[in-house]
Design a protein around this motif. Sequence first.
Motif, PDB file in Angstrom:
ATOM      1  N   GLU A  57      28.184 100.777 -23.689  1.00  0.00           N
ATOM      2  CA  GLU A  57      28.418 100.397 -22.290  1.00  0.00           C
ATOM      3  C   GLU A  57      29.722 101.007 -21.781  1.00  0.00           C
ATOM      4  O   GLU A  57      29.825 101.423 -20.631  1.00  0.00           O
ATOM      5  CB  GLU A  57      28.467  98.870 -22.170  1.00  0.00           C
ATOM      6  CG  GLU A  57      27.166  98.173 -22.578  1.00  0.00           C
ATOM      7  CD  GLU A  57      25.962  98.700 -21.809  1.00  0.00           C
ATOM      8  OE1 GLU A  57      26.036  98.759 -20.568  1.00  0.00           O
ATOM      9  OE2 GLU A  57      24.959  99.067 -22.450  1.00  0.00           O
ATOM     10  N   VAL A  58      30.708 101.055 -22.661  1.00  0.00           N
ATOM     11  CA  VAL A  58      32.008 101.609 -22.260  1.00  0.00           C
ATOM     12  C   VAL A  58      31.876 103.090 -21.937  1.00  0.00           C
ATOM     13  O   VAL A  58      32.332 103.553 -20.892  1.00  0.00           O
ATOM     14  CB  VAL A  58      33.054 101.376 -23.385  1.00  0.00           C
ATOM     15  CG1 VAL A  58      34.334 102.162 -23.104  1.00  0.00           C
ATOM     16  CG2 VAL A  58      33.357  99.883 -23.523  1.00  0.00           C
ATOM     17  N   VAL A  59      31.229 103.847 -22.809  1.00  0.00           N
ATOM     18  CA  VAL A  59      31.179 105.297 -22.567  1.00  0.00           C
ATOM     19  C   VAL A  59      30.282 105.643 -21.377  1.00  0.00           C
ATOM     20  O   VAL A  59      30.557 106.589 -20.640  1.00  0.00           O
ATOM     21  CB  VAL A  59      30.779 106.096 -23.835  1.00  0.00           C
ATOM     22  CG1 VAL A  59      31.839 105.926 -24.906  1.00  0.00           C
ATOM     23  CG2 VAL A  59      29.399 105.717 -24.350  1.00  0.00           C
ATOM     24  N   VAL A  87      30.181  99.632 -27.303  1.00  0.00           N
ATOM     25  CA  VAL A  87      30.805 100.927 -27.038  1.00  0.00           C
ATOM     26  C   VAL A  87      29.875 101.784 -26.159  1.00  0.00           C
ATOM     27  O   VAL A  87      30.334 102.575 -25.331  1.00  0.00           O
ATOM     28  CB  VAL A  87      31.176 101.655 -28.357  1.00  0.00           C
ATOM     29  CG1 VAL A  87      29.933 102.089 -29.128  1.00  0.00           C
ATOM     30  CG2 VAL A  87      32.074 102.855 -28.073  1.00  0.00           C
TER      31      VAL A  87
END
Lengths: 441, 495
Positions: free
Chosen positions: B100-102, B98
């Motif tokens: 990396e996603v944000v 998560v």
Amino acid sequence: MRYLPKSPADRAHMLREIGYKSIDELFAPIPAEYRLTRDLKVPRQMAESEIIDFFRACAEDNASGYAVFLGAGAYHHYRPVVIDSLISRGEFLTAYTPYQPEISQGTLQAIFEFQTMICELTGMEVANASMYDGSTGSAEALMMAVRVTGRKGAVVARTVHPEYREVMLTYTQHQGLPITEFGYLENGRVDMADLEKKITADTACVMIQSPNFFGTIEDVAAVADLAHSKGALLVVSISEALSLGVVKPPTEADIVSMESQSFGVPLGFGGPYAGVMATKEKFVRQMPGRLVGETKDSNGKRGFVLTLSTREQHIRREKATSNICTNQALIATMATIYMTVYGREGIKELAQQNLAKATYAANEFAKKGKILFQGTPRFNEFVVQTKQDPHDINNRLLEKKTIGGYPLKRFYPELGNAALWCCTELNSKEQIDTAVQAVGQ
Amino acid sequence: MSDKYIKKATRHVNQNEDLIFERSSPGKKGYRLPPLDVPEVDYKQALGQAARADLGNMPEVSEMEIIRHFTRLSTWNYAIDLGMYPLGSCTMKYNARVNEVVARLQGLAEAHPWQPEKVSQGALRIMKILADCLLDITGMDAITLQPAAGAHGEMTGIMLIHALLKSKGNPRKKILIPDSAHGTNPATAAICGYAVENLKSNAQGMVDINALASQMNEDVAGLMLTNPNTLGIFEQEIHKIAAILHDKGGLLYMDGANMNALVGKTRPGDFGVDVMHLNLHKTFSTPHGGGGPGSGPVACKKALEPFLPKPVVMSKPDGTVGLDYDRPQSVGRVRMFFGNFGMHVRALAYIMANGPDGLRQTTEDAVLNANYIRKKLDGTYELPYKSASMHEVVFSDHLQSEKGVKTGDVAKRLIDYGFHPYTVSFPLVVHGALMIEPTESESLDELDLFIDAMQSIAREVNEDPELVKTAPHSTRVSRLDETAAARKPVLRWKP
């Protein structure tokens, strides 16, 4: 907690095995009066969806999807999707420094390719595995020049990125290395007469940036001749790496310190980026940072290892060339993939598009304001002087979802109402026309 | 385990990927640009003598080849995602996806560092919340997020000490550094202009209080201490250490590399530390990425605050967040812009995923894991210091060296069992050290597998030492000739 792979029964079993009654016993070495008995004041444990919601709200509070005309050391270029696809592989993302080469050949070979590409682009003979960024890399380059020449101090152009200069000052003030600055001419290039006055027998290096902070391409050969005639090295700093697609590499330099953010690294509000240092082979043992070298395994097969580490802090401690330990391996890998995607022809083609966009924009802006530093070649940045304060122009542009050029008054008050504009392949003609219109209002 | 005769996987095409330059040929392309919507410019004419002739040996390959090339390379790496990575002092823990996603949300990933403050509020708020969290975690008063890595944080911290002492009239000459310290500590002190004086540890592996008292004087600016130290031992007399320094006007710097043993359980600010750095890429789970990027925030006590690098992130009276550049006593700037912001995003996402209870449990599990390994391997490998272990444990190769097997050999053999080696030959105070830090990310099953592997290797040392001394046997390349690499360095490919 979802990242922790243990059940309460596992923990109880482990405690029994080690002969402890409670977890608290493990923390007995911490004197009781210093043990924290309350919860930390941090946000409560959140679900993944809540975390995404929080950061999405933050992202929306930032300019998102705006046209960007800011450069000034951080450049808005298109990032091919294969970059994130590849660097998201756990084997690149979640590996550590390749201290065990037998199980790190992926990172090592990628960095060896990176070093090679940086040499090709900069015209230098060797390049390291990366520095933190362009600003700290410049400071390290300066300190390297001091080690090579045995002289103290540097003469730095005022057209080097102002924050690079601030960082260099911070680094050198503790080492008794005086930095003298020299000026620029009306054509945007460095003032050679001023430089000649300021170089002394104790000058370790002259540092210029090209394209410089105003976007002007310097006459590197002429500066090199002057520096060398006084026994000093020439350090060339490059903040817009893509310029090397069309601009002659600074082969006359002794050290090149480059920011490689333009090569597929997100703007990311200023970092992480990756600096690079490249130099002549004869200076390699004075170069800081990690280096990857080719060798063979016991069966004669080609492989790669970290090498020449006797320069580094983990071996030399206080006698090391630098205290740097971490490099920017993942960012260097991004840059390597980017340079591979565009390659020999694409980097040139992309650079040509940048040049064309900036040339068009400068011609249009010239109808509404004054373009400074005329008559010398530029890459993708140029300075526009206006009647109005550029901050006011930029405020108007924000309403049109456009981020205007960087007002120069903070660092160059002598330029008055001037701003540094940047156009890359991502700025459409329509965006440029909108921006030009706002300047004229 | 009898993988003695395992065939090396060298014949498969995946295992013999060339350098990208060797795949290149003229005319291949991995890109296509959109048509130019402004008039073309002849660059050779526009740039004149500054124009470049060509791009030499830069590669020309297709997208398919790029994907395959880098995917194949990636499979030659070991990674946390594949298994335990017990490098002591490196804290190789799980890197949550998560994060990396944000970090890739458009408004954050495409934010220009010099865009106006009013359209940067989201990014500034992230920095401010992270700063506040780290202040409570460390028990400090003020913080900068600017340093790009641990060693860069050390440099910033020592500059703060220098600036404070100088403002009082005398920056002093020396920094004391224990013999167990990371190599970055003495290198940092040196680049900050200080002479380094070595401080011996006592028989328990801790700072020798008497030695410290006799070495401390008005020439000493401070002590750089790692706590828990690199032996994984908490400096139990930390309050005395701080008092000895403070009595003579010195300051206590803490290398926060081992903060994973302390978060939520104790705070350096409470036990006398004046200034410290954190490694977001260790304690706060931002990915190591093959050796960086890191991020090394520096937290300090009130007295050092005026000297922090500029700008400092601050809340403004109108409720917005801004950057304070007006800091006349600042040591200056240590990096352009605001540091490795992308790592700040990831670290805050980690803190939010944990909360106060998760952070505490994380620390407890990290310490529990290290002590479990210690208990199970004590005796099989010599434990040179008997003091209690926190998050890591250091053995020596004393028992194995009788058979001519060194810590580096055991480490290489561990690779054949599917684990990344521990940290080899460090800290220097232990001859032939095996420095093991499992972190909280290992399950009981993985720990048991690791312990089995280490015990099995110890048996092999007795039965067939050559097997261990020539390991690894299951990797794509065998032991590499590092001496040859350094003697005649080949640092780039040439056609």
